[in-house]
Design an enzyme around this catalytic site. Structure first.
Site, PDB file in Angstrom:
ATOM      1  N   ASN A  26      88.481  71.174  65.035  1.00  0.00           N
ATOM      2  CA  ASN A  26      88.931  72.237  65.941  1.00  0.00           C
ATOM      3  C   ASN A  26      88.893  71.857  67.414  1.00  0.00           C
ATOM      4  OD1 ASN A  26      86.088  72.310  65.774  1.00  0.00           O
ATOM      5  ND2 ASN A  26      86.032  74.435  66.412  1.00  0.00           N
TER       6      ASN A  26
ATOM      7  N   CYS B 175      83.430  77.549  66.712  1.00  0.00           N
ATOM      8  CA  CYS B 175      82.095  77.820  66.172  1.00  0.00           C
ATOM      9  C   CYS B 175      81.418  78.956  66.930  1.00  0.00           C
ATOM     10  CB  CYS B 175      81.251  76.560  66.252  1.00  0.00           C
ATOM     11  SG  CYS B 175      81.197  75.865  67.925  1.00  0.00           S
TER      12      CYS B 175
ATOM     13  N   GLU C 112      72.907  69.543  72.261  1.00  0.00           N
ATOM     14  CA  GLU C 112      73.624  68.472  72.938  1.00  0.00           C
ATOM     15  C   GLU C 112      73.953  68.903  74.354  1.00  0.00           C
ATOM     16  OE1 GLU C 112      76.938  67.969  70.177  1.00  0.00           O
ATOM     17  OE2 GLU C 112      78.232  69.060  71.546  1.00  0.00           O
TER      18      GLU C 112
HETATM   19  P1  NAD Z   1      83.610  69.872  58.039  1.00  0.00           P
HETATM   20  O1  NAD Z   1      82.156  70.030  57.788  1.00  0.00           O
HETATM   21  O2  NAD Z   1      84.543  70.051  56.896  1.00  0.00           O
HETATM   22  O3  NAD Z   1      83.910  68.406  58.614  1.00  0.00           O
HETATM   23  C1  NAD Z   1      83.297  67.959  59.790  1.00  0.00           C
HETATM   24  C2  NAD Z   1      83.246  66.443  59.754  1.00  0.00           C
HETATM   25  O4  NAD Z   1      82.394  66.040  58.695  1.00  0.00           O
HETATM   26  C3  NAD Z   1      84.583  65.761  59.493  1.00  0.00           C
HETATM   27  O5  NAD Z   1      84.705  64.641  60.327  1.00  0.00           O
HETATM   28  C4  NAD Z   1      84.477  65.307  58.061  1.00  0.00           C
HETATM   29  O6  NAD Z   1      85.219  64.124  57.859  1.00  0.00           O
HETATM   30  C5  NAD Z   1      82.996  64.986  57.983  1.00  0.00           C
HETATM   31  N1  NAD Z   1      82.388  64.975  56.639  1.00  0.00           N
HETATM   32  C6  NAD Z   1      82.734  65.674  55.546  1.00  0.00           C
HETATM   33  N2  NAD Z   1      81.894  65.359  54.516  1.00  0.00           N
HETATM   34  C7  NAD Z   1      80.996  64.459  55.005  1.00  0.00           C
HETATM   35  C8  NAD Z   1      79.870  63.761  54.449  1.00  0.00           C
HETATM   36  N3  NAD Z   1      79.501  63.911  53.165  1.00  0.00           N
HETATM   37  N4  NAD Z   1      79.186  62.930  55.252  1.00  0.00           N
HETATM   38  C9  NAD Z   1      79.519  62.769  56.556  1.00  0.00           C
HETATM   39  N5  NAD Z   1      80.594  63.387  57.110  1.00  0.00           N
HETATM   40  C10 NAD Z   1      81.304  64.227  56.352  1.00  0.00           C
HETATM   41  O7  NAD Z   1      83.962  70.846  59.251  1.00  0.00           O
HETATM   42  P2  NAD Z   1      85.401  71.170  59.860  1.00  0.00           P
HETATM   43  O8  NAD Z   1      86.154  72.028  58.902  1.00  0.00           O
HETATM   44  O9  NAD Z   1      86.054  69.947  60.374  1.00  0.00           O
HETATM   45  O10 NAD Z   1      84.984  72.020  61.163  1.00  0.00           O
HETATM   46  C11 NAD Z   1      84.735  73.387  61.118  1.00  0.00           C
HETATM   47  C12 NAD Z   1      83.255  73.675  61.154  1.00  0.00           C
HETATM   48  O11 NAD Z   1      82.653  73.025  62.278  1.00  0.00           O
HETATM   49  C13 NAD Z   1      82.964  75.150  61.343  1.00  0.00           C
HETATM   50  O12 NAD Z   1      81.907  75.522  60.496  1.00  0.00           O
HETATM   51  C14 NAD Z   1      82.555  75.253  62.802  1.00  0.00           C
HETATM   52  O13 NAD Z   1      81.751  76.356  63.102  1.00  0.00           O
HETATM   53  C15 NAD Z   1      81.853  73.958  62.997  1.00  0.00           C
HETATM   54  N6  NAD Z   1      81.814  73.571  64.415  1.00  0.00           N
HETATM   55  C16 NAD Z   1      80.621  73.625  65.074  1.00  0.00           C
HETATM   56  C17 NAD Z   1      80.558  73.328  66.434  1.00  0.00           C
HETATM   57  C18 NAD Z   1      79.250  73.393  67.172  1.00  0.00           C
HETATM   58  O14 NAD Z   1      79.159  72.813  68.256  1.00  0.00           O
HETATM   59  N7  NAD Z   1      78.231  74.064  66.657  1.00  0.00           N
HETATM   60  C19 NAD Z   1      81.719  72.954  67.109  1.00  0.00           C
HETATM   61  C20 NAD Z   1      82.913  72.893  66.416  1.00  0.00           C
HETATM   62  C21 NAD Z   1      82.956  73.200  65.060  1.00  0.00           C
END
Ligand code: NAD
Length: 480
Positions: free
Chosen positions: A155, A287, A459
């Protein structure tokens, strides 16, 4: 960019693009119409190992680079990103489905994050300490951890890549980044830019591919010393377990179901503006979006009228039109989740005051009332333009409701009463709280992060000096 007669964009390893062993590739789609946007090399544990090895080798010399050099490279990177803003804005629109206002905001933030990291370079310092032993010089210094795994979501791909790479590089570590499979091109282009800015080969590496399949090979690689993950809570907890097993440092930035409380004495126009901005930026795929709004009874009817009026006017047009706010939802999986949440709420008796319908891959901004605890959208992150508005008796009821969540990322309150604002700020169980401002806000130097299922650690420039370096105690015995 099109996929016709185009070579796959390679991973970025040791200062150059490279293909995967066996030539595996995958297609990245433009979420606006699901047309192919790019073809990218699809990594496996083999490329991950190459990237980590390159980062590890580079670290041996990178850790000794002078502060002048690191400052110069970061300054170059910020200037180059600013110069090439239009290119990254285009990528954010076509690869991530961002409206132009969000894409411009994100690029501007990325520049500011890199600039702020310049200031970190000289802040990596220690202390001199008194000692129990005569003649002993006792001090601390900070050492970079080594190879940092940076895992980013779809996102805000540029915000996360810029902040996390810049902060790791500023403090003397090297990076292997795993971007979301939906937005690898932005990460690969950003890594190229860092290289052009002067960072040595191997300082930043990017492996593209399906995180679900290759993520573990990064997190558990013995040469990876620290992991900084942004993404869903379920994946974050899995990574946390892997890191605990190997005793690795980990920072988790996860999901949110962020509450916004509006009291009777709030300035209505400000509250409406904050509730719109705090919820619908990037069509609710943030998020920190305020997807739970608790409105005190006295202002509730007025608020609903003004809010739904403003929400129904949000532009759903061309992403390059500055009037557009609502863009497409990134993938079929996310679209299905949003549809399921709306359907479930409707089936169980919620009112759809506005929205609920779709135009292609875009969900119209949707305001729900009458939402009850048995509905999925009540407690789960929808990650789309769907907001639940609840009526509460007073601040006490608002606080109890706001804290009734397993998440605790951002939160906000609109009130003109100082005591209510302070009470809320103290009692709310979240990592961040904003008074008379939206839940969606971030700055380079603040401690960004959450509690509960929203994360672990913080962070930001100051927090990352702690997170990305190891404190060492050093003594030197002198003759007295
Ligand atoms: P996601 O968890 O599907 O993927 C995030 C990342 O994790 C991707 O790069 C993916 O390739 C990687 N990934 C997936 N499986 C993995 C594994 N087993 N080991 C290591 N990496 C792995 O999340 P998304 O759909 O890309 O993003 C949306 C989510 O992110 C929402 O829940 C949102 O709230 C959260 N988010 C949080 C923040 C924050 O700062 N707190 C900021 C942006 C998004």
């Amino acid at each position: 960019m099109t996929t016709d007669d185009q070579q796959a964009l390679g991973h970025w390893i040791n200062g150059e693009h490279c293909t995967s062993a066996g030539g595996a590739t995958f297609t990245v789609f433009n979420p606006s119409d699901d047309s192919p946007f790019s073809v990218v090399a699809e990594g496996s544990a083999v490329e991950m190992d190459l990237a980590v090895q390159a980062a590890h080798d580079a670290f041996q010399t990178y850790r000794h680079t002078s502060v002048n050099e690191r400052e110069r490279w970061l300054a170059n990177a910020a200037a180059m990103l600013e110069e090439r803003k239009a290119e990254f804005v285009d990528l954010l629109i076509d690869e991530a489905g961002s409206a132009i206002s969000k894409a411009q905001f994100e690029t501007g933030k990325a520049v500011s994050f890199i600039r702020a990291a310049i200031g970190m370079v000289r802040q990596v310092s220690g202390k001199t300490l008194p000692s129990d032993y005569p003649g002993r010089i006792s001090l601390t210094w900070r050492e970079p951890r080594g190879v940092v795994a940076v895992i980013t979501p779809f996102n805000v791909p540029l915000i996360k890549a810029s902040r996390l790479c810049a902060n790791a590089l500023a403090t003397g570590s090297t990076v292997v980044m795993l971007p979301s499979e939906h937005t690898p091109v932005i990460a690969l282009k950003f890594a190229e830019l860092l290289s052009e800015a002067g960072f040595p080969d191997g300082a930043v590496n990017v492996v593209a591919g399906d995180g679900y399949t290759i993520g573990d090979s990064l997190v558990t690689h013995p040469l990876v010393r620290s992991v900084t993950f942004t993404g869903s809570t379920v994946v974050g907890k899995h990574i946390q377990q892997l890191c605990a097993r190997d005793n690795k440092h980990v920072t988790l930035e996860l999901g949110g179901k962020n509450p916004l409380v509006i009291l009777n004495d709030a300035t209505l126009s400000d509250a409406v503006q904050g509730a719109v901005r705090g919820m619908f930026m990037h069509q609710g795929q943030a998020c920190i979006s305020s997807s739970r709004i608790y409105v005190q009874k006295g202002i509730y009817p007025e608020f609903i009228k003004a809010y739904t009026g403003a929400v129904s006017k949000l532009g759903v047009g061309d992403l390059r039109d500055p009037a557009t706010i609502i863009g497409p939802i990134i993938s079929d999986r996310q679209r299905e989740r949003i549809k399921r949440h709306i359907r479930d709420a409707q089936d169980k008796g919620a009112n759809i005051v506005v929205g609920g319908d779709w135009e292609g891959n875009r969900c119209h901004p949707t305001v729900l009332t009458n939402v009850t605890e048995d509905m999925e959208c009540h407690a789960e992150e929808t990650f789309g333009p769907v907001v639940s508005v609840y009526q509460v008796e007073d601040l006490d009821e608002g606080l109890v409701a706001a804290n009734n969540s397993r998440y605790g990322l951002s939160s906000a309150i609109y009130t003109n009463d100082f005591n209510s604002a302070l009470r809320y700020a103290r009692a709310i169980e979240s990592g961040m709280v904003h008074v008379n401002g939206p839940s969606v806000t971030d700055e380079a130097h603040v401690p960004f992060g959450g509690v509960g299922d929203s994360g672990f650690g913080r962070e930001g420039t100051e927090a990352d000096i702690d997170a990305l370096t190891e404190l060492k105690w050093v003594t030197m015995q002198t003759k007295t």
